[in-house]
Motif scaffolding. Structure first.
Motif: not given
Length: 305
Positions: A173-186, A249-257
């Motif tokens: 779901h949204l929260v878990a997906a957001a965490i996993a995607k942002v972590h993977a991007a980092k 919370v992940v500490g990611y500095e990228g952007e969203f598209v």
């Protein structure tokens, strides 16, 4: 508890481990019984002889999985609930808590949603199969209680999140997906993370640990609860806002598209949980704290044993 390998089951385990009082809890998983099999379900209740059932077992998934297999989500969840309810009634189980879903509320209806809004307008098409099954389970609680004098209560929970969430690509779901995607991007050093839709859809998420604590505390007084009860945080956030907390919370500095070609579901489905608050419901975990705890558990699960 059925479905105890899931998110709420993990939260209940933690609450019981911290001090469950005199409760003896049997955490049932699919390895104990396939609840879509009536005989296996009857055998499970015969072995455990429960005084009360917390029924959290369901086939769940994110928007992609729901939209891709409406038939399967409807059939599988109907089978699970039909088997469990019939076995519970036949075994003389007088108290049951059924975990419903905010997906059962109409699409684009008034906000916030109150319990009497159920079945008042069409459902969101992308998860209609799942929602119809959960509506049937919710109604079963009311019918069984009225006809058989039992205390079967449906809790219409908002979306839940927390440690033990499902982070898989097709089920998150949204929260878990957001965490996993942002972590993977980092980890990959990617400069962007893609969000489905335009980011403006709003969702209400409640920390699973808060829900678990309240359910356990309510078991001795199920008879005092209304037949259907909303249980949510009482505040919603946009999809983009959830991703922003994940970025923090992940500490990611990228952007969203944004991929506006993908489905975004209902624009908003905030619930009115004032009836539950009058009965002592007071979720205490902030979104930032809850998502941080969820992320820490997720990262820990990625470390090789």
């Amino acid at each position: 508890m059925t479905g105890s390998a899931g998110l709420l089951g993990s939260a209940l385990r933690s609450v019981v481990a911290r001090g469950g009082g005199a409760l003896e809890v049997v955490f049932a998983t699919r390895s104990d019984a396939d609840l879509s099999d009536p005989r296996a379900t009857r055998d499970l209740l015969g072995r455990t002889r429960p005084d009360v059932i917390v029924h959290g077992a369901a086939r769940v998934g994110g928007i992609k999985a729901n939209a891709a297999d409406q038939t399967g989500f409807l059939l599988d969840n109907l089978a699970i609930d039909t088997s469990l309810f019939r076995a519970a009634l036949d075994a003389g189980v007088e108290r049951l808590v059924y975990l419903g879903s905010s997906c059962t509320y109409p699409r684009d209806h008034r906000q916030p949603l109150v319990e009497t809004d159920l079945l008042q307008a069409p459902l969101e098409p992308t998860n209609e199969g799942y929602a119809l099954a959960k509506l049937a389970g919710t109604r079963l609680c009311q019918f069984a209680s009225a006809q058989h004098g039992v205390a079967y209560r449906a809790l219409v929970a908002s979306n839940l999140y927390g440690p033990g969430d499902d982070f898989s690509t097709d089920r998150a779901h949204l929260v878990a997906a957001a965490i996993a995607k942002v972590h993977a991007a980092k980890v990959a050093g990617s400069p962007t993370v893609t969000i489905w839709g335009d980011g403006t859809a709003r969702r209400e998420f409640t920390y699973a640990g808060d829900v678990a604590s309240w359910i356990l505390g309510s078991l001795p007084r199920l008879e005092l609860l209304p037949p259907v009860l909303n249980l949510g945080a009482g505040v919603d956030h946009s999809v983009t806002e959830y991703y922003e907390v994940a970025r923090s919370v992940v500490g990611y500095e990228g952007e969203f598209v944004y991929d506006t070609s993908m489905p975004k579901g209902m624009h908003q489905k905030l619930m009115d949980s004032s009836r539950a608050r009058a009965l002592g419901w007071a979720p205490a975990t902030s979104l930032a704290d809850g998502m941080l705890a969820t992320y820490e558990k997720y990262v820990g699960s990625l470390v090789p044993a």
